[in-house]
Write an enzyme that holds these catalytic residues in place. Structure first.
Site, PDB file in Angstrom:
ATOM      1  N   THR A 155       0.896  -1.154  -0.448  1.00 41.30           N
ATOM      2  CA  THR A 155       0.076  -0.376   0.246  1.00 41.30           C
ATOM      3  C   THR A 155       1.205   1.126   0.147  1.00 41.30           C
ATOM      4  O   THR A 155       1.607   1.544   0.201  1.00 41.30           O
ATOM      5  CB  THR A 155      -1.002   0.380   1.038  1.00 41.30           C
ATOM      6  OG1 THR A 155      -0.187   0.194   2.016  1.00 41.30           O
ATOM      7  CG2 THR A 155      -1.897  -1.309   0.520  1.00 41.30           C
ATOM      8  N   ALA A 207       1.861   2.387  -2.533  1.00 36.98           N
ATOM      9  CA  ALA A 207       2.749   2.662  -3.466  1.00 36.98           C
ATOM     10  C   ALA A 207       3.045   3.417  -4.770  1.00 36.98           C
ATOM     11  O   ALA A 207       3.848   3.131  -5.462  1.00 36.98           O
ATOM     12  CB  ALA A 207       2.673   1.348  -4.166  1.00 36.98           C
ATOM     13  N   TYR A 215       0.138  12.392  14.443  1.00 35.55           N
ATOM     14  CA  TYR A 215       0.953  11.385  13.371  1.00 35.55           C
ATOM     15  C   TYR A 215       2.041  10.387  14.362  1.00 35.55           C
ATOM     16  O   TYR A 215       1.528   9.322  14.585  1.00 35.55           O
ATOM     17  CB  TYR A 215       1.776  11.841  12.939  1.00 35.55           C
ATOM     18  CG  TYR A 215       2.733  11.657  11.767  1.00 35.55           C
ATOM     19  CD1 TYR A 215       2.084  10.885  10.710  1.00 35.55           C
ATOM     20  CD2 TYR A 215       4.117  11.164  12.286  1.00 35.55           C
ATOM     21  CE1 TYR A 215       3.223  10.065   9.234  1.00 35.55           C
ATOM     22  CE2 TYR A 215       5.193  10.470  10.677  1.00 35.55           C
ATOM     23  CZ  TYR A 215       4.460  10.211  10.509  1.00 35.55           C
ATOM     24  OH  TYR A 215       5.023   9.577   9.073  1.00 35.55           O
ATOM     25  N   ASP A 256      -2.501   2.034  -4.109  1.00 37.02           N
ATOM     26  CA  ASP A 256      -2.669   3.236  -3.893  1.00 37.02           C
ATOM     27  C   ASP A 256      -3.729   3.764  -3.548  1.00 37.02           C
ATOM     28  O   ASP A 256      -4.858   3.797  -4.991  1.00 37.02           O
ATOM     29  CB  ASP A 256      -1.147   4.142  -4.188  1.00 37.02           C
ATOM     30  CG  ASP A 256      -0.895   5.625  -3.337  1.00 37.02           C
ATOM     31  OD1 ASP A 256       0.233   5.120  -2.925  1.00 37.02           O
ATOM     32  OD2 ASP A 256      -1.485   6.595  -3.384  1.00 37.02           O
TER      33      ASP A 256
HETATM   34  N1  LIG Z   1       9.071  10.556   4.707  1.00 36.24           N
HETATM   35  C1  LIG Z   1       9.318  10.487   6.321  1.00 36.24           C
HETATM   36  O1  LIG Z   1      10.123  10.251   6.706  1.00 36.24           O
HETATM   37  C2  LIG Z   1       8.604   8.608   6.494  1.00 36.24           C
HETATM   38  C3  LIG Z   1       9.184   8.600   7.615  1.00 36.24           C
HETATM   39  C4  LIG Z   1       9.003   7.991   9.039  1.00 36.24           C
HETATM   40  C5  LIG Z   1       7.849   7.300   8.099  1.00 36.24           C
HETATM   41  N2  LIG Z   1       7.406   7.655   7.028  1.00 36.24           N
HETATM   42  C6  LIG Z   1       5.563   6.427   6.653  1.00 36.24           C
HETATM   43  O2  LIG Z   1       6.672   5.715   5.326  1.00 36.24           O
HETATM   44  C7  LIG Z   1       5.078   6.064   5.042  1.00 36.24           C
HETATM   45  C8  LIG Z   1       5.556   5.987   3.546  1.00 36.24           C
HETATM   46  O3  LIG Z   1       5.679   7.516   3.422  1.00 36.24           O
HETATM   47  P1  LIG Z   1       6.437   8.983   2.374  1.00 36.24           P
HETATM   48  O4  LIG Z   1       7.145   9.185   3.038  1.00 36.24           O
HETATM   49  O5  LIG Z   1       6.732   7.675   1.361  1.00 36.24           O
HETATM   50  O6  LIG Z   1       5.182   8.864   1.740  1.00 36.24           O
HETATM   51  P2  LIG Z   1       4.346   9.734   0.586  1.00 36.24           P
HETATM   52  O7  LIG Z   1       3.346  10.300   0.376  1.00 36.24           O
HETATM   53  O8  LIG Z   1       5.564   9.699  -0.569  1.00 36.24           O
HETATM   54  O9  LIG Z   1       3.552   8.333   0.143  1.00 36.24           O
HETATM   55  C9  LIG Z   1       2.818   8.228   1.264  1.00 36.24           C
HETATM   56  C10 LIG Z   1       1.461   7.051  -0.375  1.00 36.24           C
HETATM   57  O10 LIG Z   1       0.290   6.719   0.767  1.00 36.24           O
HETATM   58  C11 LIG Z   1      -0.546   6.973  -0.338  1.00 36.24           C
HETATM   59  N3  LIG Z   1      -2.558   7.484   0.851  1.00 36.24           N
HETATM   60  C12 LIG Z   1      -2.105   8.228   1.128  1.00 36.24           C
HETATM   61  N4  LIG Z   1      -3.924   7.869   1.875  1.00 36.24           N
HETATM   62  C13 LIG Z   1      -3.990   6.714   1.582  1.00 36.24           C
HETATM   63  C14 LIG Z   1      -5.615   5.450   1.925  1.00 36.24           C
HETATM   64  N5  LIG Z   1      -5.958   5.995   2.420  1.00 36.24           N
HETATM   65  N6  LIG Z   1      -5.431   4.510   1.275  1.00 36.24           N
HETATM   66  C15 LIG Z   1      -4.450   3.976   0.279  1.00 36.24           C
HETATM   67  N7  LIG Z   1      -3.132   4.504  -0.268  1.00 36.24           N
HETATM   68  C16 LIG Z   1      -3.396   6.265   0.871  1.00 36.24           C
HETATM   69  C17 LIG Z   1      -0.770   8.004  -1.130  1.00 36.24           C
HETATM   70  O11 LIG Z   1      -1.386   8.274  -1.950  1.00 36.24           O
HETATM   71  C18 LIG Z   1       0.845   8.234  -0.672  1.00 36.24           C
HETATM   72  O12 LIG Z   1       0.591   7.668  -2.928  1.00 36.24           O
HETATM   73  C19 LIG Z   1       4.319   6.134   5.592  1.00 36.24           C
HETATM   74  O13 LIG Z   1       3.525   5.368   6.469  1.00 36.24           O
HETATM   75  C20 LIG Z   1       4.544   7.298   6.485  1.00 36.24           C
HETATM   76  O14 LIG Z   1       4.276   7.610   7.775  1.00 36.24           O
HETATM   77  C21 LIG Z   1       7.550   8.299   6.241  1.00 36.24           C
END
Ligand SMILES: NC(=O)c1ccc[n+]([C@@H]2O[C@H](COP(=O)([O-])OP(=O)(O)OC[C@H]3O[C@@H](n4cnc5c(N)ncnc54)[C@H](O)[C@@H]3O)[C@@H](O)[C@H]2O)c1
Length: 249
Positions: free
Chosen positions: A13, A15, A158, A38
């Protein structure tokens, strides 16, 4: 195809972007077939276009909707003979605000997508594995965050959701072990993605200063650890929370 997850089917997910996209690329490179799910169907299909190998699938899925996830699994079973045995919960959102200004809506949305969405996808996926008698060797990887342990300015919603993902992972680990399914959490630090692009520059400077490595991480550096947890190389890692932060304090 060879690789640490060769011959496996993975459901990822979030993705369409960032870490989820990098995980799809890494798992495909390591021999898995990938279902890229996604909320944003176009971005999910763009991810599939980037993948090595063939027979990958992109799907529009909203992780807060059991109907949407169930429909996705119906499509998956129309496309493949068996359900996925690897699940990566990377869908996530932020709705940052200082605590006294944080609205109930922004609190609920973040808890719904990040925590409840992880529960719903995991439960539906594991039920499908058990029904098809392929659960033994199954692996679920949840994207939590280091700020669930440490806290962060303007992110009480968060941080709560990500601490919840760790607790969910530890609890579910005990229930799922008898089906041969492992479940672990990865706790990224500050990673360069669309999620962090919106962080103001002065906050970025503070967060990089808190990182021993002195830089942001890349989605690929998270995907490496996720792939290890998906694979049998981590067969005795279960219910764990693994920091992948470059040293974030
Ligand atoms: N980027 C960071 O620094 C960081 C740090 C710690 C944790 N994370 C976690 O890692 C994961 C990925 O983060 P990222 O940085 O790649 O974020 P991102 O925003 O680049 O990607 C997140 C994706 O989730 C999708 N999404 C959102 N709501 C959704 C829903 N209801 N159903 C299906 N898809 C949905 C979005 O369309 C997006 O493509 C997240 O859980 C985030 O909290 C990220």
């Amino acid at each position: 195809m060879s690789g640490i997850v060769a011959g496996k089917l993975a459901f990822v997910t979030g993705a369409g972007s960032g870490i989820g996209r990098a995980v799809c690329q890494k798992l495909a490179k390591e021999g898995a077939t990938v279902v890229a799910a996604d909320l944003n169907a176009k971005r999910a299909s763009e991810t599939v276009a980037l993948l090595e190998g063939s027979d990958h699938l992109s799907l529009a899925v909203d992780v807060v909707s059991p109907n949407s996830i169930n429909e996705a699994f119906v499509s998956v079973l129309q496309h493949y003979p068996k359900p996925p045995t690897l699940v990566v919960n990377s869908a996530g959102i932020t709705r940052d605000n200082y605590f006294l200004k944080l609205s109930e809506t922004d609190y609920d949305q973040v808890l719904d997508v990040n925590l409840k969405g992880t529960f719903l996808v995991t439960q539906i996926a594991v039920k499908a594995m058990i029904n098809a008698e392929v659960s033994n060797g199954g692996s679920v990887v949840n994207l939590a965050s280091i700020v669930g342990k440490l806290g962060n300015l303007g992110q009480s919603n968060y941080c709560a959701s990500k601490a919840g993902v760790e607790g969910f992972t530890r609890g579910a680990c005990i229930d799922l072990a008898k089906f041969g399914v492992r479940i672990n959490a990865v706790l990224p630090g500050f990673i360069r993605t669309q999620m962090t692009d919106i962080v103001p520059e002065h906050i970025k400077t503070i967060l990089i200063a808190k990182t021993a490595a002195g830089r942001m991480g890349t989605p690929d550096e998270i995907a490496e650890v996720v792939a290890f947890l998906c694979s049998n190389k981590s067969s005795f890692v279960n219910g764990a929370s693994i920091d992948v932060t470059g040293g974030f304090f």
